[in-house]
Each structure stands twice: as C-alpha cells, then as structure tokens.
Scaffold this motif. Structure first.
Motif, PDB file in Angstrom:
ATOM      1  N   SER A 180       0.844  -1.188   0.000  1.00  0.00           N
ATOM      2  CA  SER A 180       0.000   0.000   0.000  1.00  0.00           C
ATOM      3  C   SER A 180       0.882   1.241   0.000  1.00  0.00           C
ATOM      4  CB  SER A 180      -0.899   0.003   1.236  1.00  0.00           C
ATOM      5  OG  SER A 180      -0.134   0.269   2.398  1.00  0.00           O
ATOM      6  N   ALA A 181       0.305   2.368  -0.318  1.00  0.00           N
ATOM      7  CA  ALA A 181       1.040   3.633  -0.306  1.00  0.00           C
ATOM      8  C   ALA A 181       1.551   3.935   1.095  1.00  0.00           C
ATOM      9  CB  ALA A 181       0.161   4.764  -0.809  1.00  0.00           C
ATOM     10  N   ALA A 182       0.813   3.543   2.129  1.00  0.00           N
ATOM     11  CA  ALA A 182       1.247   3.786   3.506  1.00  0.00           C
ATOM     12  C   ALA A 182       2.533   3.025   3.813  1.00  0.00           C
ATOM     13  CB  ALA A 182       0.150   3.400   4.482  1.00  0.00           C
ATOM     14  N   ASP A 183       2.643   1.769   3.345  1.00  0.00           N
ATOM     15  CA  ASP A 183       3.876   0.996   3.552  1.00  0.00           C
ATOM     16  C   ASP A 183       5.055   1.706   2.921  1.00  0.00           C
ATOM     17  OD1 ASP A 183       2.499  -1.022   4.845  1.00  0.00           O
ATOM     18  OD2 ASP A 183       2.382  -2.299   3.080  1.00  0.00           O
ATOM     19  N   THR A 184       4.880   2.176   1.704  1.00  0.00           N
ATOM     20  CA  THR A 184       5.949   2.857   0.983  1.00  0.00           C
ATOM     21  C   THR A 184       6.332   4.154   1.685  1.00  0.00           C
ATOM     22  OG1 THR A 184       5.131   1.917  -1.075  1.00  0.00           O
ATOM     23  CG2 THR A 184       6.627   3.778  -1.255  1.00  0.00           C
TER      24      THR A 184
ATOM     25  N   GLY B 149       5.933   4.911   4.887  1.00  0.00           N
ATOM     26  CA  GLY B 149       6.607   4.591   6.145  1.00  0.00           C
ATOM     27  C   GLY B 149       8.059   4.193   5.925  1.00  0.00           C
ATOM     28  N   MET B 150       8.314   3.418   4.893  1.00  0.00           N
ATOM     29  CA  MET B 150       9.695   3.018   4.605  1.00  0.00           C
ATOM     30  C   MET B 150      10.522   4.233   4.184  1.00  0.00           C
ATOM     31  SD  MET B 150       9.276  -0.741   2.920  1.00  0.00           S
ATOM     32  CE  MET B 150      11.029  -0.948   2.733  1.00  0.00           C
ATOM     33  N   TRP B 151       9.922   5.129   3.401  1.00  0.00           N
ATOM     34  CA  TRP B 151      10.623   6.353   2.996  1.00  0.00           C
ATOM     35  C   TRP B 151      10.947   7.194   4.221  1.00  0.00           C
ATOM     36  CZ3 TRP B 151      13.749   8.798   0.101  1.00  0.00           C
ATOM     37  CH2 TRP B 151      13.821  10.178   0.124  1.00  0.00           C
ATOM     38  N   TRP B 152       9.984   7.352   5.132  1.00  0.00           N
ATOM     39  CA  TRP B 152      10.225   8.134   6.345  1.00  0.00           C
ATOM     40  C   TRP B 152      11.332   7.506   7.178  1.00  0.00           C
ATOM     41  CZ3 TRP B 152       4.423   8.832   7.960  1.00  0.00           C
ATOM     42  CH2 TRP B 152       3.869   9.887   7.233  1.00  0.00           C
ATOM     43  N   GLN B 153      11.359   6.178   7.292  1.00  0.00           N
ATOM     44  CA  GLN B 153      12.418   5.503   8.046  1.00  0.00           C
ATOM     45  C   GLN B 153      13.782   5.741   7.397  1.00  0.00           C
ATOM     46  OE1 GLN B 153      11.611   1.387   9.582  1.00  0.00           O
ATOM     47  NE2 GLN B 153       9.767   1.690   8.329  1.00  0.00           N
ATOM     48  N   TYR B 154      13.852   5.580   6.091  1.00  0.00           N
ATOM     49  CA  TYR B 154      15.109   5.800   5.366  1.00  0.00           C
ATOM     50  C   TYR B 154      15.585   7.239   5.547  1.00  0.00           C
ATOM     51  CZ  TYR B 154      18.300   6.613   1.526  1.00  0.00           C
ATOM     52  OH  TYR B 154      19.390   6.978   0.788  1.00  0.00           O
ATOM     53  N   ARG B 155      14.682   8.179   5.320  1.00  0.00           N
ATOM     54  CA  ARG B 155      15.033   9.603   5.450  1.00  0.00           C
ATOM     55  C   ARG B 155      15.495   9.923   6.870  1.00  0.00           C
ATOM     56  NH1 ARG B 155      10.513  14.137   4.701  1.00  0.00           N
ATOM     57  NH2 ARG B 155      11.596  15.692   5.914  1.00  0.00           N
ATOM     58  N   CYS B 156      14.856   9.363   7.864  1.00  0.00           N
ATOM     59  CA  CYS B 156      15.237   9.564   9.258  1.00  0.00           C
ATOM     60  C   CYS B 156      16.657   9.057   9.496  1.00  0.00           C
ATOM     61  CB  CYS B 156      14.252   8.835  10.168  1.00  0.00           C
ATOM     62  SG  CYS B 156      14.579   9.031  11.936  1.00  0.00           S
ATOM     63  N   HIS B 157      16.966   7.855   9.011  1.00  0.00           N
ATOM     64  CA  HIS B 157      18.310   7.306   9.191  1.00  0.00           C
ATOM     65  C   HIS B 157      19.363   8.175   8.510  1.00  0.00           C
ATOM     66  CE1 HIS B 157      16.346   3.562  10.538  1.00  0.00           C
ATOM     67  NE2 HIS B 157      17.490   3.379  11.182  1.00  0.00           N
ATOM     68  N   VAL B 158      19.090   8.619   7.306  1.00  0.00           N
ATOM     69  CA  VAL B 158      20.046   9.459   6.583  1.00  0.00           C
ATOM     70  C   VAL B 158      20.256  10.783   7.309  1.00  0.00           C
ATOM     71  CG1 VAL B 158      20.384  10.775   4.443  1.00  0.00           C
ATOM     72  CG2 VAL B 158      19.642   8.396   4.334  1.00  0.00           C
ATOM     73  N   SER B 159      19.201  11.344   7.853  1.00  0.00           N
ATOM     74  CA  SER B 159      19.282  12.661   8.484  1.00  0.00           C
ATOM     75  C   SER B 159      19.797  12.624   9.916  1.00  0.00           C
ATOM     76  CB  SER B 159      17.895  13.308   8.485  1.00  0.00           C
ATOM     77  OG  SER B 159      17.437  13.501   7.175  1.00  0.00           O
TER      78      SER B 159
ATOM     79  N   VAL C  20      15.056  -0.756   8.490  1.00  0.00           N
ATOM     80  CA  VAL C  20      13.948  -0.181   7.734  1.00  0.00           C
ATOM     81  C   VAL C  20      12.934  -1.304   7.545  1.00  0.00           C
ATOM     82  CG1 VAL C  20      13.272   0.964   5.600  1.00  0.00           C
ATOM     83  CG2 VAL C  20      15.486   1.464   6.625  1.00  0.00           C
ATOM     84  N   ASP C  21      11.859  -1.221   8.311  1.00  0.00           N
ATOM     85  CA  ASP C  21      10.898  -2.308   8.409  1.00  0.00           C
ATOM     86  C   ASP C  21       9.567  -1.926   7.761  1.00  0.00           C
ATOM     87  OD1 ASP C  21       9.331  -4.430   9.183  1.00  0.00           O
ATOM     88  OD2 ASP C  21       9.433  -3.982  11.325  1.00  0.00           O
ATOM     89  N   PRO C  22       9.129  -2.654   6.735  1.00  0.00           N
ATOM     90  CA  PRO C  22       7.872  -2.314   6.073  1.00  0.00           C
ATOM     91  C   PRO C  22       6.648  -2.453   6.972  1.00  0.00           C
ATOM     92  CG  PRO C  22       8.719  -4.375   5.229  1.00  0.00           C
ATOM     93  CD  PRO C  22       9.776  -3.808   6.140  1.00  0.00           C
ATOM     94  N   SER C  23       6.745  -3.234   8.047  1.00  0.00           N
ATOM     95  CA  SER C  23       5.589  -3.405   8.933  1.00  0.00           C
ATOM     96  C   SER C  23       5.540  -2.350  10.037  1.00  0.00           C
ATOM     97  CB  SER C  23       5.593  -4.806   9.543  1.00  0.00           C
ATOM     98  OG  SER C  23       6.720  -4.966  10.378  1.00  0.00           O
ATOM     99  N   SER C  24       6.580  -1.532  10.143  1.00  0.00           N
ATOM    100  CA  SER C  24       6.584  -0.463  11.136  1.00  0.00           C
ATOM    101  C   SER C  24       5.671   0.662  10.669  1.00  0.00           C
ATOM    102  CB  SER C  24       8.011   0.059  11.314  1.00  0.00           C
ATOM    103  OG  SER C  24       8.018   1.158  12.191  1.00  0.00           O
TER     104      SER C  24
END
Length: 52
Positions: A8-12, A14-24, A34-38
C-alpha cells in the motif's frame, strides 16, 4: 502488462520516512532497520522513536 504492487502507499511512505530519518539523524546506527511493517503516524514520530 505491468506488475501491480501488493504494497500500500502507507507501507511505501513509512519506509521512505524511516530511510530519510536514518540518513538525516542516525547515520551511525548499524544496521539500519527499515521495516515495512513499522507504522507511525508521521515522519516526526519516526524521528522521536530513533527512526524505528
């Protein structure tokens, strides 16, 4: 014919937010989890929770 995504768009998002958070904010963390179920309500929720 193209393949349809089962995510779903929400899974995508959430994964983008996790990735961006780690990078920042968490480049030092290893490994990045980076967990798709988070699921969090917002990007700032990921930041407040250590990108998890």
């Amino acid at each position: 014919m193209g393949r349809r995504s089962t995510r779903s768009a929400a899974d995508t998002t959430g994964m983008w937010w996790q990735y961006r958070c780690h990078v920042s904010f968490a480049l030092w963390k290893s490994p990045w989890s980076v967990d798709p179920s988070s699921t969090r309500a917002s990007y700032m929720d990921y930041v407040r929770n250590g990108c998890q």
